[in-house]
Design a protein around this motif. Structure first.
Motif, PDB file in Angstrom:
ATOM      1  N   ASP A   1       0.096  66.456-109.219  1.00 45.18           N
ATOM      2  CA  ASP A   1       0.081  67.437-110.356  1.00 45.18           C
ATOM      3  C   ASP A   1      -1.218  68.344-110.103  1.00 45.18           C
ATOM      4  O   ASP A   1      -2.303  68.396-110.603  1.00 45.18           O
ATOM      5  CB  ASP A   1      -0.243  66.580-111.312  1.00 45.18           C
ATOM      6  N   ARG A   2      -0.815  69.365-109.172  1.00 41.55           N
ATOM      7  CA  ARG A   2      -1.982  70.313-108.954  1.00 41.55           C
ATOM      8  C   ARG A   2      -2.396  71.162-109.943  1.00 41.55           C
ATOM      9  O   ARG A   2      -1.493  71.537-110.978  1.00 41.55           O
ATOM     10  CB  ARG A   2      -1.418  71.339-107.735  1.00 41.55           C
ATOM     11  N   GLU A   3      -3.571  71.616-110.053  1.00 44.44           N
ATOM     12  CA  GLU A   3      -4.242  72.476-111.133  1.00 44.44           C
ATOM     13  C   GLU A   3      -4.962  73.057-110.532  1.00 44.44           C
ATOM     14  O   GLU A   3      -6.218  72.705-109.828  1.00 44.44           O
ATOM     15  CB  GLU A   3      -4.409  72.000-112.431  1.00 44.44           C
ATOM     16  N   LYS A   4      -5.410  74.436-110.727  1.00 47.58           N
ATOM     17  CA  LYS A   4      -6.462  75.180-110.235  1.00 47.58           C
ATOM     18  C   LYS A   4      -7.782  74.719-111.036  1.00 47.58           C
ATOM     19  O   LYS A   4      -7.705  75.147-112.362  1.00 47.58           O
ATOM     20  CB  LYS A   4      -6.133  76.820-110.437  1.00 47.58           C
ATOM     21  N   MET A   5      -8.781  74.510-110.442  1.00 45.36           N
ATOM     22  CA  MET A   5      -9.925  74.154-110.969  1.00 45.36           C
ATOM     23  C   MET A   5     -11.036  74.343-110.313  1.00 45.36           C
ATOM     24  O   MET A   5     -11.125  74.560-109.001  1.00 45.36           O
ATOM     25  CB  MET A   5     -10.063  72.622-111.222  1.00 45.36           C
ATOM     26  N   ASN A   6     -12.381  74.536-110.875  1.00 44.55           N
ATOM     27  CA  ASN A   6     -13.577  74.697-109.991  1.00 44.55           C
ATOM     28  C   ASN A   6     -14.054  73.320-109.550  1.00 44.55           C
ATOM     29  O   ASN A   6     -14.817  72.525-110.252  1.00 44.55           O
ATOM     30  CB  ASN A   6     -14.433  75.319-111.066  1.00 44.55           C
ATOM     31  N   LEU A   7     -13.830  73.234-108.170  1.00 43.67           N
ATOM     32  CA  LEU A   7     -14.198  71.811-107.665  1.00 43.67           C
ATOM     33  C   LEU A   7     -15.663  71.741-107.747  1.00 43.67           C
ATOM     34  O   LEU A   7     -16.013  70.567-107.989  1.00 43.67           O
ATOM     35  CB  LEU A   7     -13.564  71.739-106.182  1.00 43.67           C
ATOM     36  N   SER A   8     -16.463  72.693-107.368  1.00 42.53           N
ATOM     37  CA  SER A   8     -18.019  72.644-107.339  1.00 42.53           C
ATOM     38  C   SER A   8     -18.561  72.001-108.733  1.00 42.53           C
ATOM     39  O   SER A   8     -19.253  71.251-108.938  1.00 42.53           O
ATOM     40  CB  SER A   8     -18.486  73.925-107.311  1.00 42.53           C
ATOM     41  N   LYS A   9     -17.933  72.782-109.854  1.00 41.80           N
ATOM     42  CA  LYS A   9     -18.229  72.049-111.185  1.00 41.80           C
ATOM     43  C   LYS A   9     -17.845  70.478-111.570  1.00 41.80           C
ATOM     44  O   LYS A   9     -18.633  69.820-111.955  1.00 41.80           O
ATOM     45  CB  LYS A   9     -17.616  73.030-112.263  1.00 41.80           C
TER      46      LYS A   9
ATOM     47  N   LEU B   1      -4.268  59.788-100.014  1.00 36.69           N
ATOM     48  CA  LEU B   1      -4.511  60.807-101.096  1.00 36.69           C
ATOM     49  C   LEU B   1      -4.705  62.040-100.540  1.00 36.69           C
ATOM     50  O   LEU B   1      -4.278  63.257-100.669  1.00 36.69           O
ATOM     51  CB  LEU B   1      -5.361  60.495-102.224  1.00 36.69           C
ATOM     52  N   VAL B   2      -5.720  62.003 -99.446  1.00 38.00           N
ATOM     53  CA  VAL B   2      -6.103  63.213 -98.711  1.00 38.00           C
ATOM     54  C   VAL B   2      -4.908  63.770 -97.866  1.00 38.00           C
ATOM     55  O   VAL B   2      -4.515  65.181 -97.802  1.00 38.00           O
ATOM     56  CB  VAL B   2      -7.419  62.834 -97.510  1.00 38.00           C
ATOM     57  N   GLU B   3      -3.966  63.039 -97.334  1.00 37.06           N
ATOM     58  CA  GLU B   3      -2.731  63.143 -96.460  1.00 37.06           C
ATOM     59  C   GLU B   3      -1.768  63.789 -97.463  1.00 37.06           C
ATOM     60  O   GLU B   3      -0.897  64.864 -96.901  1.00 37.06           O
ATOM     61  CB  GLU B   3      -2.186  62.151 -95.560  1.00 37.06           C
ATOM     62  N   ARG B   4      -1.515  63.370 -98.734  1.00 38.31           N
ATOM     63  CA  ARG B   4      -0.699  63.874 -99.762  1.00 38.31           C
ATOM     64  C   ARG B   4      -1.282  65.436 -99.994  1.00 38.31           C
ATOM     65  O   ARG B   4      -0.299  66.287-100.297  1.00 38.31           O
ATOM     66  CB  ARG B   4      -0.804  63.160-100.812  1.00 38.31           C
ATOM     67  N   HIS B   5      -2.413  65.656 -99.786  1.00 42.45           N
ATOM     68  CA  HIS B   5      -2.799  67.191-100.287  1.00 42.45           C
ATOM     69  C   HIS B   5      -2.652  67.970 -98.640  1.00 42.45           C
ATOM     70  O   HIS B   5      -3.256  69.101 -98.871  1.00 42.45           O
ATOM     71  CB  HIS B   5      -4.131  67.129-100.616  1.00 42.45           C
ATOM     72  N   GLY B   6      -2.073  67.391 -97.866  1.00 39.62           N
ATOM     73  CA  GLY B   6      -2.105  68.107 -96.423  1.00 39.62           C
ATOM     74  C   GLY B   6      -3.358  68.165 -95.803  1.00 39.62           C
ATOM     75  O   GLY B   6      -3.838  69.271 -94.931  1.00 39.62           O
TER      76      GLY B   6
ATOM     77  N   LYS C   1      -6.243  66.369-109.917  1.00 40.51           N
ATOM     78  CA  LYS C   1      -7.679  66.266-110.379  1.00 40.51           C
ATOM     79  C   LYS C   1      -7.874  64.524-110.572  1.00 40.51           C
ATOM     80  O   LYS C   1      -8.927  64.135-109.950  1.00 40.51           O
ATOM     81  CB  LYS C   1      -7.824  66.678-111.957  1.00 40.51           C
ATOM     82  N   MET C   2      -6.743  63.893-110.885  1.00 42.41           N
ATOM     83  CA  MET C   2      -6.899  62.355-110.656  1.00 42.41           C
ATOM     84  C   MET C   2      -7.067  62.021-109.260  1.00 42.41           C
ATOM     85  O   MET C   2      -7.927  61.147-109.033  1.00 42.41           O
ATOM     86  CB  MET C   2      -5.675  61.710-111.426  1.00 42.41           C
ATOM     87  N   ALA C   3      -6.305  62.364-108.340  1.00 40.30           N
ATOM     88  CA  ALA C   3      -6.403  62.150-107.023  1.00 40.30           C
ATOM     89  C   ALA C   3      -7.927  62.426-106.339  1.00 40.30           C
ATOM     90  O   ALA C   3      -8.378  61.521-105.720  1.00 40.30           O
ATOM     91  CB  ALA C   3      -5.384  62.895-106.094  1.00 40.30           C
ATOM     92  N   PHE C   4      -8.431  63.555-106.722  1.00 40.59           N
ATOM     93  CA  PHE C   4      -9.483  63.988-106.027  1.00 40.59           C
ATOM     94  C   PHE C   4     -10.675  63.316-106.721  1.00 40.59           C
ATOM     95  O   PHE C   4     -11.605  62.761-105.988  1.00 40.59           O
ATOM     96  CB  PHE C   4      -9.888  65.534-106.603  1.00 40.59           C
ATOM     97  N   HIS C   5     -10.440  63.009-108.228  1.00 43.49           N
ATOM     98  CA  HIS C   5     -11.522  61.799-108.590  1.00 43.49           C
ATOM     99  C   HIS C   5     -11.531  60.468-108.010  1.00 43.49           C
ATOM    100  O   HIS C   5     -12.617  60.088-107.542  1.00 43.49           O
ATOM    101  CB  HIS C   5     -11.111  61.702-110.050  1.00 43.49           C
ATOM    102  N   SER C   6     -10.449  60.046-107.623  1.00 46.03           N
ATOM    103  CA  SER C   6     -10.209  58.827-106.720  1.00 46.03           C
ATOM    104  C   SER C   6     -11.066  59.091-105.438  1.00 46.03           C
ATOM    105  O   SER C   6     -11.602  58.075-104.893  1.00 46.03           O
ATOM    106  CB  SER C   6      -8.936  58.273-106.784  1.00 46.03           C
ATOM    107  N   ILE C   7     -10.816  60.064-104.620  1.00 43.35           N
ATOM    108  CA  ILE C   7     -11.103  60.271-103.443  1.00 43.35           C
ATOM    109  C   ILE C   7     -12.866  60.022-103.403  1.00 43.35           C
ATOM    110  O   ILE C   7     -13.480  59.518-102.678  1.00 43.35           O
ATOM    111  CB  ILE C   7     -10.796  61.853-102.766  1.00 43.35           C
TER     112      ILE C   7
END
Length: 333
Positions: free
Chosen positions: A181-189, A304-309, A222-228
């Motif tokens: 469930d991709r969404e554009k976000m400020n990863l730094s923040k 999760l990383v591989e799912r994001h390419g 967002k959920m995947a990056f949170h878990s990573i």
């Protein structure tokens, strides 16, 4: 849970292949035996013909003897060739079976370790929560102490929730039931707020520091990056030793996003740098292990990383420790 354990991390040889290999070995053995018997009969016949030819004289005798010698030599080499093929196939079969059994034993050991660790990981916080609630219920204690017990109980509850979420997430990703469930976000923040909110104590005690480039944006789950992030930082907290942990986020060349976690622990031997991303894998014996964990955190991160390419790797952190490096493609949409 049983379905989770039954999934395999390797492709074992199919049963039909093993039976086919065994049948071929038996057929080869029978054929080789037949050829040996037949060779003996031919030798006997040739000897008799040699006796008859011994009565011949001149070039005719030499020609006949040469033909018989050639026929005998070809028969011998044919038997030796069949025998060599038989031995090669037999050795190959033993090697394949041995390799399959070794993999089965490895998976069985990993599953045993997983059951031991998951039992401990579930039992410990449950016992702590029970004790804290019993204390709150049966004793008249000061408000400050009551608050501390509430905070500890909440922390143990969060730990249980995180463990269950990891188990469910691994199962969903493996079964293909977790679309991104991709969404554009400020990863730094997002990263700054996540780390400051989750590891406030470590930041306050200078056990963790952040190095984040500003305003890095990308489309990501967002959920995947949170878990990573949580799994990698938790891993560093467990195994990172007494030195400070560094969490970094920067924009690399080729429009790649690099997220890394550096610790100052014992590091990871080269022989295990790929194994640690396998399912259930944990170093050492679970019966005597002191560090908490289940062996699925880094495996989930890799999925999760591989799912994001992207790709994840572990490098040596100089002068000591490990550096987990995640590279993700920057996506604008």
């Amino acid at each position: 849970m049983s379905g989770f354990l039954q999934k395999k991390t390797f492709k074992a040889p199919k049963g039909a292949l093993i039976y086919l290999l065994g049948f071929y070995v038996l057929v080869q053995f029978a054929w080789w035996a037949y050829m040996l018997v037949n060779l003996n009969a031919e030798i006997y016949t040739l000897k008799r013909e040699m006796l008859v030819l011994s009565e011949l004289v001149g070039p005719e005798q030499l020609i006949q003897k040469a033909q018989l010698d050639e026929k005998l030599s070809l028969s011998i080499w044919m038997v030796l060739g069949e025998g060599a093929v038989f031995v090669f196939i037999l050795l190959l079969g033993f090697w394949a079976v041995r390799r399959s059994v070794a993999k089965q034993l490895d998976v069985a050991e990993q599953q045993k370790n997983f059951l031991l660790s998951i039992t401990h990981e579930l039992k410990s916080p449950l016992a702590a929560i029970k004790l804290q609630l019993q204390t709150l219920h049966t004793r008249n204690i000061p408000e400050e102490k009551r608050t501390q017990l509430y905070v500890r109980a909440l922390g143990d509850t969060n730990r249980l929730e995180s463990l269950v979420e990891n188990l469910l997430l691994v199962n969903r990703v493996e079964s293909g039931g977790l679309p991104l469930d991709r969404e554009k976000m400020n990863l730094s923040k997002f990263l700054k707020e996540l780390v400051e909110g989750t590891y406030a104590k470590q930041l306050e005690e200078k056990q963790l520091r952040l190095t984040i480039d500003s305003d890095i944006e990308s489309s990501i789950d967002k959920m995947a990056f949170h878990s990573i992030v949580i799994n990698l930082v938790d891993n560093a907290v467990k195994y990172g030793g007494s030195g400070a942990i560094t969490v970094k986020l920067n924009l690399a060349e080729k429009d790649e996003i690099e997220f890394s976690v550096l610790d100052n622990g014992e590091g990871i031997p080269n022989s295990e740098k790929k194994k640690i991303f396998e399912r259930f894998y944990r170093r050492g014996n679970e019966d005597v292990r002191q560090t908490k964990g289940t062996g699925i955190g880094l495996y989930l991160v890799r999925l999760l990383v591989e799912r994001h390419g992207g790709v994840i790797s572990v490098l040596d952190n100089k002068p000591n420790g490990a550096k987990f490096l995640v590279k993700l493609p920057r996506v604008d949409d």
